[in-house]
Motif scaffolding. Structure first.
Motif, mmCIF file in Angstrom:
data_model
loop_
_atom_site.group_PDB
_atom_site.id
_atom_site.type_symbol
_atom_site.label_atom_id
_atom_site.label_comp_id
_atom_site.label_asym_id
_atom_site.label_seq_id
_atom_site.Cartn_x
_atom_site.Cartn_y
_atom_site.Cartn_z
ATOM 1 N N ALA A 422 -8.727 44.439 -14.481
ATOM 2 C CA ALA A 422 -10.058 44.834 -14.955
ATOM 3 C C ALA A 422 -10.008 46.223 -15.553
ATOM 4 C CB ALA A 422 -11.048 44.817 -13.796
ATOM 5 N N VAL A 423 -11.026 46.521 -16.337
ATOM 6 C CA VAL A 423 -11.190 47.897 -16.816
ATOM 7 C C VAL A 423 -12.617 48.326 -16.501
ATOM 8 C CG1 VAL A 423 -11.660 47.054 -19.168
ATOM 9 C CG2 VAL A 423 -11.120 49.471 -18.798
ATOM 10 N N GLN A 424 -12.730 49.504 -15.904
ATOM 11 C CA GLN A 424 -14.044 50.046 -15.572
ATOM 12 C C GLN A 424 -14.453 50.986 -16.686
ATOM 13 O OE1 GLN A 424 -16.056 49.645 -12.836
ATOM 14 N NE2 GLN A 424 -17.513 51.281 -13.247
ATOM 15 N N LEU A 425 -15.596 50.690 -17.303
ATOM 16 C CA LEU A 425 -16.089 51.516 -18.397
ATOM 17 C C LEU A 425 -17.370 52.206 -17.978
ATOM 18 C CD1 LEU A 425 -15.502 48.819 -20.982
ATOM 19 C CD2 LEU A 425 -14.977 51.188 -21.500
ATOM 20 N N GLY A 426 -17.469 53.480 -18.295
ATOM 21 C CA GLY A 426 -18.734 54.173 -18.031
ATOM 22 C C GLY A 426 -18.887 54.629 -16.600
ATOM 23 N N GLY A 427 -17.806 54.709 -15.866
ATOM 24 C CA GLY A 427 -17.832 55.295 -14.530
ATOM 25 C C GLY A 427 -18.816 54.624 -13.596
ATOM 26 N N PRO A 428 -19.470 55.405 -12.742
ATOM 27 C CA PRO A 428 -20.335 54.836 -11.710
ATOM 28 C C PRO A 428 -21.589 54.179 -12.278
ATOM 29 C CG PRO A 428 -20.448 57.233 -11.678
ATOM 30 C CD PRO A 428 -19.381 56.871 -12.643
ATOM 31 N N SER A 429 -21.893 54.430 -13.562
ATOM 32 C CA SER A 429 -23.063 53.773 -14.144
ATOM 33 C C SER A 429 -22.661 52.538 -14.921
ATOM 34 C CB SER A 429 -23.790 54.704 -15.118
ATOM 35 O OG SER A 429 -23.582 56.030 -14.815
ATOM 36 N N GLY A 430 -21.365 52.363 -15.091
ATOM 37 C CA GLY A 430 -20.894 51.266 -15.915
ATOM 38 C C GLY A 430 -20.447 50.096 -15.075
ATOM 39 N N GLY A 431 -19.557 49.301 -15.644
ATOM 40 C CA GLY A 431 -19.125 48.132 -14.903
ATOM 41 C C GLY A 431 -17.687 47.810 -15.204
ATOM 42 N N CYS A 432 -17.158 46.848 -14.435
ATOM 43 C CA CYS A 432 -15.765 46.474 -14.654
ATOM 44 C C CYS A 432 -15.734 45.167 -15.431
ATOM 45 C CB CYS A 432 -15.061 46.327 -13.324
ATOM 46 S SG CYS A 432 -15.897 45.220 -12.211
ATOM 47 N N LEU A 433 -14.872 45.113 -16.413
ATOM 48 C CA LEU A 433 -14.779 43.922 -17.239
ATOM 49 C C LEU A 433 -13.412 43.266 -17.036
ATOM 50 C CD1 LEU A 433 -16.370 45.316 -20.530
ATOM 51 C CD2 LEU A 433 -17.485 44.223 -18.590
ATOM 52 N N PRO A 434 -13.418 41.922 -17.008
ATOM 53 C CA PRO A 434 -12.176 41.186 -16.723
ATOM 54 C C PRO A 434 -11.360 40.916 -17.979
ATOM 55 C CG PRO A 434 -13.988 39.655 -16.907
ATOM 56 C CD PRO A 434 -14.557 41.020 -17.179
ATOM 57 N N ALA A 435 -10.209 40.293 -17.789
ATOM 58 C CA ALA A 435 -9.284 40.036 -18.895
ATOM 59 C C ALA A 435 -9.905 39.210 -20.017
ATOM 60 C CB ALA A 435 -8.035 39.347 -18.366
ATOM 61 N N ASP A 436 -10.784 38.253 -19.709
ATOM 62 C CA ASP A 436 -11.298 37.429 -20.811
ATOM 63 C C ASP A 436 -12.251 38.186 -21.723
ATOM 64 O OD1 ASP A 436 -11.767 36.737 -18.137
ATOM 65 O OD2 ASP A 436 -13.418 35.394 -18.688
ATOM 66 N N LEU A 437 -12.588 39.418 -21.363
ATOM 67 C CA LEU A 437 -13.429 40.188 -22.282
ATOM 68 C C LEU A 437 -12.628 41.231 -23.054
ATOM 69 C CD1 LEU A 437 -16.687 40.673 -20.177
ATOM 70 C CD2 LEU A 437 -16.266 39.051 -22.015
ATOM 71 N N VAL A 524 -33.137 48.321 -6.808
ATOM 72 C CA VAL A 524 -32.741 49.705 -7.073
ATOM 73 C C VAL A 524 -32.855 50.002 -8.571
ATOM 74 C CG1 VAL A 524 -30.810 51.351 -7.004
ATOM 75 C CG2 VAL A 524 -31.269 49.899 -5.032
ATOM 76 N N ILE A 525 -32.410 49.038 -9.394
ATOM 77 C CA ILE A 525 -32.490 49.239 -10.844
ATOM 78 C C ILE A 525 -33.943 49.389 -11.283
ATOM 79 C CG2 ILE A 525 -32.165 48.082 -13.079
ATOM 80 C CD1 ILE A 525 -29.550 46.928 -11.951
ATOM 81 N N GLU A 526 -34.779 48.489 -10.768
ATOM 82 C CA GLU A 526 -36.195 48.499 -11.143
ATOM 83 C C GLU A 526 -36.910 49.760 -10.675
ATOM 84 O OE1 GLU A 526 -38.519 46.621 -12.824
ATOM 85 O OE2 GLU A 526 -36.613 45.847 -13.595
ATOM 86 N N GLY A 527 -36.648 50.127 -9.436
ATOM 87 C CA GLY A 527 -37.504 51.119 -8.798
ATOM 88 C C GLY A 527 -37.081 52.566 -8.924
ATOM 89 N N SER A 528 -35.861 52.813 -9.398
ATOM 90 C CA SER A 528 -35.393 54.199 -9.392
ATOM 91 C C SER A 528 -36.052 55.018 -10.486
ATOM 92 C CB SER A 528 -33.878 54.256 -9.558
ATOM 93 O OG SER A 528 -33.265 53.718 -8.423
ATOM 94 N N LEU A 529 -36.191 56.300 -10.182
ATOM 95 C CA LEU A 529 -36.852 57.204 -11.114
ATOM 96 C C LEU A 529 -35.970 57.496 -12.325
ATOM 97 C CD1 LEU A 529 -39.384 58.963 -11.325
ATOM 98 C CD2 LEU A 529 -38.161 60.741 -10.086
ATOM 99 N N CYS A 530 -34.678 57.708 -12.110
ATOM 100 C CA CYS A 530 -33.819 58.034 -13.255
ATOM 101 C C CYS A 530 -32.660 57.060 -13.321
ATOM 102 C CB CYS A 530 -33.308 59.478 -13.169
ATOM 103 S SG CYS A 530 -31.857 59.700 -12.124
ATOM 104 N N GLN A 531 -31.840 57.250 -14.307
ATOM 105 C CA GLN A 531 -30.734 56.321 -14.534
ATOM 106 C C GLN A 531 -29.589 56.468 -13.526
ATOM 107 O OE1 GLN A 531 -30.224 53.554 -16.337
ATOM 108 N NE2 GLN A 531 -32.418 53.771 -16.585
ATOM 109 N N LEU A 532 -29.651 57.470 -12.654
ATOM 110 C CA LEU A 532 -28.612 57.516 -11.625
ATOM 111 C C LEU A 532 -28.770 56.279 -10.752
ATOM 112 C CD1 LEU A 532 -27.190 60.502 -9.754
ATOM 113 C CD2 LEU A 532 -27.712 58.473 -8.468
ATOM 114 N N GLY A 533 -29.981 56.090 -10.232
ATOM 115 C CA GLY A 533 -30.253 54.882 -9.465
ATOM 116 C C GLY A 533 -30.322 53.671 -10.379
ATOM 117 N N GLY A 534 -30.866 53.891 -11.580
ATOM 118 C CA GLY A 534 -31.070 52.785 -12.510
ATOM 119 C C GLY A 534 -29.782 52.115 -12.948
ATOM 120 N N SER A 535 -28.672 52.813 -12.808
ATOM 121 C CA SER A 535 -27.416 52.193 -13.216
ATOM 122 C C SER A 535 -26.399 52.123 -12.072
ATOM 123 C CB SER A 535 -26.818 52.959 -14.404
ATOM 124 O OG SER A 535 -26.623 54.305 -14.059
ATOM 125 N N ALA A 536 -26.745 52.691 -10.928
ATOM 126 C CA ALA A 536 -25.801 52.698 -9.804
ATOM 127 C C ALA A 536 -25.322 51.299 -9.397
ATOM 128 C CB ALA A 536 -26.408 53.424 -8.606
#
Ligand SMILES: Cc1cc2nc3c(=O)[nH]c(=O)nc-3n(C[C@H](O)[C@H](O)[C@H](O)COP(=O)(O)O)c2cc1C
Lengths: 638, 165
Positions: A422-437, A524-536
């Motif tokens: 996998a490759v993790q893009l965008g650190g703690p706000s991003g996500g990990c993508l598998p080989a088929d992507l 958490v995504i819905e309710g957080s005030l900023c994108q720290l929670g919004g993308s955690a």
């Protein structure tokens, strides 16, 4: 009309003359066609023994009486940091990585005095195992399109004259001479430049909103807080070409109508701060920063603020609060920074790399910029490629390049014997993508659709030895710790999510837990005030989306397929393979291994702390790791 | 009666206020400067800062306690901060952490009894491709091995104080 044209051209002439006067050619480094030696003085090369190499080089040139003939330049980072200290010899551009002081005499003899190469010291491409002599042929560099980092490895970042010699501050002079701030905004908007700090908001549009908003003052802020684990692109710009950032900010300030700027740099980057301070002093001295810049009547000055160890301060409203001397806590998004930012005034806040793109756009035009990239994402993006790839370092590619281009083309693929997981893009706000992507293009929209995000540009590659539950746990732990605590969904939600993940990693999770995790992530995504929670929750959600089987193995079969989660594994000794060499016996920190010399040994599961030492020291591959219900049950029973 | 060290403190803080300006925005730079030089921010210092910037002491405490680098127990003469991030994990950070703890006889977040060295975790220091990485005061060290770690500890022990303090 004629009169205004005349004053116009008088202004142009005045500014052109002032720019020329600011440049002291005799202080600049010679061009790449002259005989000179470039020594990388980036943070990494400095840490890997660059100073000793520089000293040896100076001594050797002195001994041969070449000090005046051969110029030595301490440059910014070349990007291929794992190969430091890096030295390049011009005019040919012979590339010597991982140099030691003792090799200096030989390369001076062969490549400076003579025109040959020292075969033994050349770079070996890890993918093809071939020796490569010239910098331009190194695959890591060949695959890149360098626009922001174009000159970073060839100029001395502490010399304003090196920057001026390469046309630096020319873009600023152009916009000051034309004296049409709105036209600058039009150009930036037309270029399609989008913010490089994560969200990808169109930069020209942001500038226009800011300019249009009334206020006593307009502020220009640069976000250099770069706190994402695995990201160091902005540090590289700050350290290697600080003037490109200053020039970008000056152009922004002129376009917006601001006279005061701030650069917020994180505390962990001492060299970046020193280089910036030096660059600002030089720019002031040459009339490029401060009052009446280049005699144009436009004034702008900058202050540096250092962070104090809070990741959330990278968020724009938390950052302005921190500059104001408050706790760095974000506020609701209904109040926009462009309207009510620093001290309630209209404020333009951009990322370091965003500003560093601006001089290029002004110099080369919006069309040239638009020609690079995809429909919606223009220009290039710098990534910091790290993890289990062969070549790690800074990579600048056109938007729309695929993950495969970067990881396998430039990165040289995975290390020997390992497979891509996998490759993790965008650190703690991003996500990990598998080989088929892997063939996905890298642009804002594609990455978001895949559940990851561009983020600031961290790219962490992992192989089959990484457990995805453990990996997600790392990022979630980071955000849970860095949550500022202002809003409940983020403060408590991320903690509860982390607890569930920890249960799963311990083999104590249930299928219900996995459902709860998904539900909580949404809340958490819905309710957080900023994108720290919004993308955690992104790392967790992408793990569940692409690596669900692996998660379920932990839950249903108490198996950690990558054999990482300690409660789910057990170290044993293969009695067939064990030769009784006694090495593990001595290495075990808790004396859990027993056995006579030349007899197969055994591990006492009650004492074993699963530190992995025995497996690492065993030369006979005789310490297999087991995982699954049986291994766990046996361990627990004992 | 004002204790002499309080008088010294007042002079120092007044100097900082002079240099950085009396506005609220000077608060964090002032606290950073004091923390850097004195290795701690005690409540007396915070009160003096509050008085000189004309803000409530609680406000000063509220800000100081928010930022990781401002709050906490007094630090040692040297601070070793090991990058706790995952790329450094891959590179063998745990062995370096163990060597540091072992050599210093303390855990993370602690200071040696002689006040010489503080050991802390750092958030990513951006040397991800060169791990394990750490900061010794302001100096970056990369590809640290357990042996290097022991040598770093020895150097810190032998040295009087931070060169830049
Ligand atoms: C928790 C959090 C941390 C952030 N950290 C950074 C950062 O380190 N650098 C950055 O440029 N933007 C960061 N951002 C994004 C900024 O809020 C903002 O969108 C960006 O700086 C705007 O600049 P741009 O339009 O040039 O991208 C962060 C956002 C959040 C929510």
């Amino acid at each position: 009309m004629a009169a205004s044209k005349k004053t116009g051209s008088a202004r142009q002439a005045r500014i052109a003359k002032a720019l020329k006067a600011a440049f002291r050619r005799e202080l600049a480094t010679r061009g790449d066609d002259a005989v000179k030696i470039r020594v990388c003085a980036g943070t990494t090369c400095n840490a890997s023994g660059r100073a000793a190499v520089s000293c040896a080089l100076a001594a050797e040139l002195e001994r041969r009486g070449l000090t005046d003939k051969v110029q030595v330049v301490l440059t910014g980072c070349h990007g291929l940091c794992q190969e430091g200290p890096i030295v390049v010899i011009h005019p040919r551009g012979v590339f010597y990585p991982r140099l030691k002081a003792k090799d200096i005499a030989e390369i001076v003899e062969t490549s400076v005095v003579g025109d040959e190469v020292v075969e033994r010291l050349l770079y070996t491409d890890p993918a093809s195992d071939e020796k490569i002599a010239l910098e331009k042929d190194v695959p890591f560099y060949k695959g890149q399109t360098r626009l922001v980092r174009a000159i970073n490895g060839s100029i001395d970042p502490t010399s304003i004259d090196d920057y001026l010699a390469r046309g630096g501050y020319g873009a600023l002079a152009t916009v000051l001479a034309a004296d049409e701030p709105e036209a600058v905004i039009d150009e930036v908007e037309r270029s399609g430049l989008r913010g490089r700090g994560g969200a990808g908001f169109p930069t020209g549009k942001k500038w226009r909103f800011c300019r249009q908003n009334p206020g006593e003052k307009h502020y220009v802020i640069c976000n250099g807080d770069e706190g994402d684990p695995g990201a160091f692109m902005d540090r590289a710009v700050l350290e290697d070409n600080p003037h490109s950032l200053l020039e970008g900010m000056l152009i922004a300030a002129f376009a917006i109508g601001g006279d005061e700027g701030y650069i917020y740099v994180r505390h962990e980057y001492p060299l970046a701060v020193a280089r910036l301070r030096n660059a600002m002093d030089q720019a002031r001295e040459r009339g490029l920063l401060g009052a009446d810049i280049l005699g144009s009547g436009f004034s702008f000055d900058i202050r540096i603020n250092q962070g104090a160890g809070a990741f959330v301060c990278g968020e724009s409203t938390a950052l302005t609060a921190s500059i104001e001397g408050r706790r760095g806590m974000p506020r609701g998004k209904h109040i926009r920074t462009v309207a009510h930012g620093l001290w309630g005034q209209p404020t333009n806040l951009n990322n370091v790399e965003t500003y560093a793109n601006v001089p290029w756009i002004v110099t080369h035009g919006a069309d040239a910029f638009r020609a690079i990239g995809t429909e919606t994402s223009k220009g290039t993006k710098i990534f910091s490629l790290t993890g289990k790839v062969r070549n790690t370092g800074l990579v600048e590619v056109p938007m729309g390049a695929t993950l495969r281009d970067v990881i396998f083309g430039i990165g040289g693929g995975l290390r020997e014997g390992r497979t891509f997981k996998a490759v993790q893009l965008g650190g703690p706000s991003g996500g990990c993508l598998p080989a088929d992507l892997l063939d996905e293009p890298i642009d804002f929209e594609s990455l978001t659709a895949a559940g990851a995000m561009m983020g600031s540009g961290g790219m962490v590659v992992v192989d089959d030895t990484t457990c995805m539950v453990d990996f997600a746990k790392f990022f979630l732990k980071f955000t849970a710790e860095e949550s500022c605590g202002k809003c409940v969904p983020c403060r408590i939600g991320t903690t509860r999510m982390l607890e569930i993940l920890e249960r799963i990693a311990a083999g104590e999770g249930t299928v219900k837990d996995v459902e709860r995790l998904e539900q909580l992530a949404d809340d958490v995504i819905e309710g957080s005030l900023c994108q720290l929670g919004g993308s955690a929750p992104n790392p967790v959600l992408t793990t569940l989306r692409y690596f669900r089987d692996e998660v379920m193995e932990h839950v249903v079969h108490m198996r950690c397929p990558a054999k990482v989660c300690r409660p789910l594994i057990r170290y044993t000794i293969d009695t067939e393979a064990c030769t009784g060499c006694h090495v593990c016996f001595g290495a075990c920190p808790v004396q859990a291994i027993s056995g006579e010399r030349k007899e197969p040994h055994v591990i006492d599961q009650k004492l074993c702390i699963k530190c992995d030492t025995c497996r690492q020291v065993c030369k006979y591959d005789a310490v297999p790791v087991e995982t699954g219900i049986l291994a766990v049950a046996e361990g627990r029973q004992q | 009666m004002v204790a002499p060290q309080t008088e010294e403190l007042r002079v120092e803080i007044a100097g900082l206020v002079d240099k950085l300006g009396p506005g609220r925005s000077s608060l964090i730079p002032i606290l950073q400067d004091i923390k850097h030089r004195h290795r701690e921010l005690d409540s007396e210092t915070m009160q003096v800062v509050a008085e000189m910037l004309d803000i409530h002491p609680v406000e000063v405490y509220s800000v100081a306690s928010f930022y990781a680098f401002l709050h906490g127990a007094p630090q040692g003469a040297h601070v070793i901060r090991l990058c706790g991030t995952l790329s450094c994990d891959f590179a063998g950070k745990d062995a370096v952490a163990d060597a540091l703890c072992d050599e210093l006889g303390i855990g993370f977040g602690e200071t040696t009894a002689d006040g010489q060295v503080t050991l802390e975790w750092a958030s990513c220091i951006g040397m991800c491709d060169q791990g394990p990485a750490l900061l010794v005061d302001d100096e970056v060290r990369t590809r640290v091995t357990p042996d290097d770690a022991r040598a770093i500890v020895a150097a810190c022990r032998a040295d009087e104080g931070r060169a830049d303090a």
